[in-house]
Design an enzyme around this catalytic site. Structure first.
Site, PDB file in Angstrom:
ATOM      1  N   GLU A   1      61.190  39.295  -7.480  1.00 24.17           N
ATOM      2  CA  GLU A   1      59.994  38.697  -8.098  1.00 24.17           C
ATOM      3  C   GLU A   1      60.099  37.178  -8.204  1.00 24.17           C
ATOM      4  O   GLU A   1      59.102  36.465  -8.095  1.00 24.17           O
ATOM      5  CB  GLU A   1      59.773  39.284  -9.509  1.00 24.17           C
ATOM      6  CG  GLU A   1      59.269  40.714  -9.534  1.00 24.17           C
ATOM      7  CD  GLU A   1      60.369  41.757  -9.526  1.00 24.17           C
ATOM      8  OE1 GLU A   1      61.530  41.417  -9.193  1.00 24.17           O
ATOM      9  OE2 GLU A   1      60.080  42.922  -9.840  1.00 24.17           O
TER      10      GLU A   1
ATOM     11  N   GLU B   1      62.448  49.049 -10.389  1.00 22.86           N
ATOM     12  CA  GLU B   1      62.150  49.390 -11.784  1.00 22.86           C
ATOM     13  C   GLU B   1      61.773  50.869 -11.894  1.00 22.86           C
ATOM     14  O   GLU B   1      62.145  51.544 -12.851  1.00 22.86           O
ATOM     15  CB  GLU B   1      61.034  48.488 -12.313  1.00 22.86           C
ATOM     16  CG  GLU B   1      61.529  47.052 -12.508  1.00 22.86           C
ATOM     17  CD  GLU B   1      60.406  46.080 -12.823  1.00 22.86           C
ATOM     18  OE1 GLU B   1      59.464  45.997 -12.004  1.00 22.86           O
ATOM     19  OE2 GLU B   1      60.456  45.420 -13.869  1.00 22.86           O
TER      20      GLU B   1
ATOM     21  N   GLY C   1      59.204  46.282  -8.403  1.00 22.26           N
ATOM     22  CA  GLY C   1      58.708  47.438  -9.158  1.00 22.26           C
ATOM     23  C   GLY C   1      59.298  48.744  -8.648  1.00 22.26           C
ATOM     24  O   GLY C   1      59.407  49.718  -9.407  1.00 22.26           O
TER      25      GLY C   1
ATOM     26  N   ALA D   1      55.769  46.251  -6.650  1.00 27.12           N
ATOM     27  CA  ALA D   1      54.354  46.302  -7.003  1.00 27.12           C
ATOM     28  C   ALA D   1      53.550  45.904  -5.769  1.00 27.12           C
ATOM     29  O   ALA D   1      54.086  45.278  -4.853  1.00 27.12           O
ATOM     30  CB  ALA D   1      54.073  45.337  -8.141  1.00 27.12           C
TER      31      ALA D   1
HETATM   32  N1  CO8 Z   1      52.965  44.688  -1.798  1.00 23.56           N
HETATM   33  C1  CO8 Z   1      51.970  44.786  -0.886  1.00 23.56           C
HETATM   34  N2  CO8 Z   1      52.154  44.970   0.432  1.00 23.56           N
HETATM   35  C2  CO8 Z   1      53.416  45.049   0.863  1.00 23.56           C
HETATM   36  C3  CO8 Z   1      54.523  44.961  -0.007  1.00 23.56           C
HETATM   37  C4  CO8 Z   1      54.255  44.786  -1.391  1.00 23.56           C
HETATM   38  N3  CO8 Z   1      55.236  44.714  -2.326  1.00 23.56           N
HETATM   39  N4  CO8 Z   1      55.657  45.072   0.727  1.00 23.56           N
HETATM   40  C5  CO8 Z   1      55.282  45.222   2.011  1.00 23.56           C
HETATM   41  N5  CO8 Z   1      53.925  45.207   2.095  1.00 23.56           N
HETATM   42  C6  CO8 Z   1      53.094  45.321   3.294  1.00 23.56           C
HETATM   43  C7  CO8 Z   1      53.144  44.056   4.116  1.00 23.56           C
HETATM   44  O1  CO8 Z   1      52.265  43.083   3.621  1.00 23.56           O
HETATM   45  C8  CO8 Z   1      52.761  44.587   5.484  1.00 23.56           C
HETATM   46  O2  CO8 Z   1      51.351  44.746   5.507  1.00 23.56           O
HETATM   47  P1  CO8 Z   1      50.508  44.289   6.831  1.00 23.56           P
HETATM   48  O3  CO8 Z   1      50.985  45.223   7.911  1.00 23.56           O
HETATM   49  O4  CO8 Z   1      49.111  44.525   6.401  1.00 23.56           O
HETATM   50  O5  CO8 Z   1      50.874  42.872   7.088  1.00 23.56           O
HETATM   51  C9  CO8 Z   1      53.382  45.985   5.509  1.00 23.56           C
HETATM   52  O6  CO8 Z   1      53.614  46.334   4.141  1.00 23.56           O
HETATM   53  C10 CO8 Z   1      54.695  46.018   6.232  1.00 23.56           C
HETATM   54  O7  CO8 Z   1      55.536  45.030   5.665  1.00 23.56           O
HETATM   55  P2  CO8 Z   1      56.645  44.239   6.519  1.00 23.56           P
HETATM   56  O8  CO8 Z   1      56.098  43.959   7.879  1.00 23.56           O
HETATM   57  O9  CO8 Z   1      57.104  43.111   5.677  1.00 23.56           O
HETATM   58  O10 CO8 Z   1      57.745  45.401   6.625  1.00 23.56           O
HETATM   59  P3  CO8 Z   1      59.303  45.235   6.945  1.00 23.56           P
HETATM   60  O11 CO8 Z   1      59.769  46.646   7.177  1.00 23.56           O
HETATM   61  O12 CO8 Z   1      59.527  44.225   7.985  1.00 23.56           O
HETATM   62  O13 CO8 Z   1      59.965  44.682   5.578  1.00 23.56           O
HETATM   63  C11 CO8 Z   1      60.286  44.666   3.188  1.00 23.56           C
HETATM   64  C12 CO8 Z   1      60.043  45.519   4.447  1.00 23.56           C
HETATM   65  C13 CO8 Z   1      61.643  43.975   3.238  1.00 23.56           C
HETATM   66  C14 CO8 Z   1      60.251  45.621   2.001  1.00 23.56           C
HETATM   67  C15 CO8 Z   1      59.198  43.584   3.070  1.00 23.56           C
HETATM   68  O14 CO8 Z   1      57.932  44.192   3.261  1.00 23.56           O
HETATM   69  C16 CO8 Z   1      59.174  42.859   1.744  1.00 23.56           C
HETATM   70  O15 CO8 Z   1      59.975  41.991   1.509  1.00 23.56           O
HETATM   71  N6  CO8 Z   1      58.220  43.237   0.850  1.00 23.56           N
HETATM   72  C17 CO8 Z   1      58.025  42.585  -0.424  1.00 23.56           C
HETATM   73  C18 CO8 Z   1      59.172  42.840  -1.371  1.00 23.56           C
HETATM   74  C19 CO8 Z   1      58.926  42.174  -2.702  1.00 23.56           C
HETATM   75  O16 CO8 Z   1      58.850  40.995  -2.837  1.00 23.56           O
HETATM   76  N7  CO8 Z   1      58.804  43.010  -3.760  1.00 23.56           N
HETATM   77  C20 CO8 Z   1      58.605  42.564  -5.094  1.00 23.56           C
HETATM   78  C21 CO8 Z   1      57.193  42.680  -5.397  1.00 23.56           C
HETATM   79  S1  CO8 Z   1      56.820  41.918  -6.952  1.00 23.56           S
HETATM   80  C22 CO8 Z   1      56.857  43.144  -8.062  1.00 23.56           C
HETATM   81  O17 CO8 Z   1      57.263  44.241  -7.767  1.00 23.56           O
HETATM   82  C23 CO8 Z   1      56.365  42.885  -9.429  1.00 23.56           C
HETATM   83  C24 CO8 Z   1      55.240  42.021  -9.673  1.00 23.56           C
HETATM   84  C25 CO8 Z   1      54.192  41.763  -8.589  1.00 23.56           C
HETATM   85  C26 CO8 Z   1      53.135  40.793  -9.009  1.00 23.56           C
HETATM   86  C27 CO8 Z   1      52.628  39.930  -7.853  1.00 23.56           C
HETATM   87  C28 CO8 Z   1      51.644  38.861  -8.356  1.00 23.56           C
HETATM   88  C29 CO8 Z   1      51.568  37.650  -7.428  1.00 23.56           C
END
Ligand code: CO8
Length: 259
Positions: free
Chosen positions: A133, A113, A110, A67
């Site tokens: 999450e 999912e 997500g 998400a």
């Molecule tokens: N949401 C928003 N932005 C994101 C997300 C995300 N899930 N994932 C990555 N981005 C953004 C980063 O913030 C970054 O933006 P910016 O350049 O503006 O700083 C850009 O994408 C690039 O990200 P990275 O530099 O981290 O990229 P990498 O290639 O180094 O890493 C990863 C890729 C491993 C996928 C890493 O980005 C990561 O761990 N992302 C988050 C994964 C995560 O935790 N997913 C679960 C999300 S939670 C969910 O799905 C359900 C509920 C959400 C509710 C939240 C309420 C608080």
């Protein structure tokens, strides 16, 4: 064709619509715009008789990073309650035609999912699956806890959801989450070939097969068998069934029309 900002639609080919998630700057995070566009594209594909299967894919590095954390962080409980996301998820969940996810790289939260909403997941060797999450102090909210236990069982579902650890494609294959693992550069090609193969079958039989298998997720064995029996009898009245049998007897490929 509708213009979208967060997804790209290829021109349908051999009955298959390819949908690419396209927010590389946010690692394909599923903001509302993206999910709404995906729901809309699937609803259009459901109505379009030329489209018999859909493939969803991301980029080489990421299927979807979950998400959109930044978007969702702004929502309190009431905001989440009013949020349109459940409507979008429902449109994806009820898409009646075969949906194949072609996954390379990260498939998280997500994003995982979403992949589990697909009927079949084809993953590259490089794919990583996870429900992180818990690291944000929350839990999966688009069916992750429920679909995981039904797909991979309690042990792995608990490990993934409670620890937030990722698993590689091969382990996802062994666990039954993924149908097939490919070399990373071949994932999309294989997903499309599989979709084209399914698209060449009778769309009525394919639709009823999907419905019957999905019913198995949430009904008793006896009710599921009843549903299968009715679908089986219904198919006996279709032209496609006659065409399939005639083609076999005449030693030629069948031409299914969905009738
Ligand atoms: N949401 C928003 N932005 C994101 C997300 C995300 N899930 N994932 C990555 N981005 C953004 C980063 O913030 C970054 O933006 P910016 O350049 O503006 O700083 C850009 O994408 C690039 O990200 P990275 O530099 O981290 O990229 P990498 O290639 O180094 O890493 C990863 C890729 C491993 C996928 C890493 O980005 C990561 O761990 N992302 C988050 C994964 C995560 O935790 N997913 C679960 C999300 S939670 C969910 O799905 C359900 C509920 C959400 C509710 C939240 C309420 C608080």
């Amino acid at each position: 064709m509708t213009a979208y900002s967060d997804i790209l639609l290829d021109t349908p080919h051999n009955g298959v619509q390819l949908i690419r998630l396209n927010r590389p700057e946010a690692r394909n995070a599923l903001r509302n715009t993206l999910l709404g566009e995906l729901a809309d594209a699937l609803q259009n594909a459901a109505r379009d008789e030329q489209i018999r299967a859909v493939v969803i894919t991301g980029s080489d590095q990421v299927f979807a990073a979950g998400a959109d954390i930044k978007e969702m962080a702004a929502l309190d409980a009431v905001g989440l309650w009013k949020d349109p996301r459940p409507t979008y998820w429902k449109a994806i969940r009820t898409f009646p035609k075969p949906l194949i996810a072609s996954v390379n790289g990260y498939c998280l939260g997500g994003g995982m999912e979403l992949a589990m909403h697909a009927d079949i997941i084809i993953a590259g060797e490089d794919a990583q699956f996870g429900q992180p999450e818990i690291n944000l102090g929350i839990i999966p909210g688009a069916g992750g806890t429920q679909r995981l236990i039904r797909t991979v069982g309690k042990a792995l579902a608990m490990r993934l959801v409670l620890s937030g650890e990722f698993i590689p494609a091969r382990q996802a294959l062994t666990a039954g989450l993924v149908a097939e693992v490919t070399q990373p550069e071949l994932t999309l090609k294989r997903a499309i070939a599989l979709a084209e193969s399914i698209a060449s079958k009778s769309p009525v039989a394919v639709r009823l097969a999907k419905e019957a298998i999905l019913a198995g997720f949430e009904t008793s064995l006896s009710q599921g068998l009843e549903l299968e029996r009715k679908a089986f009898l219904f198919l006996a009245a279709t032209e496609d069934r006659q065409e399939g049998i005639n083609a076999f007897l005449e030693k030629r490929p069948p031409q299914f029309k969905g009738q």
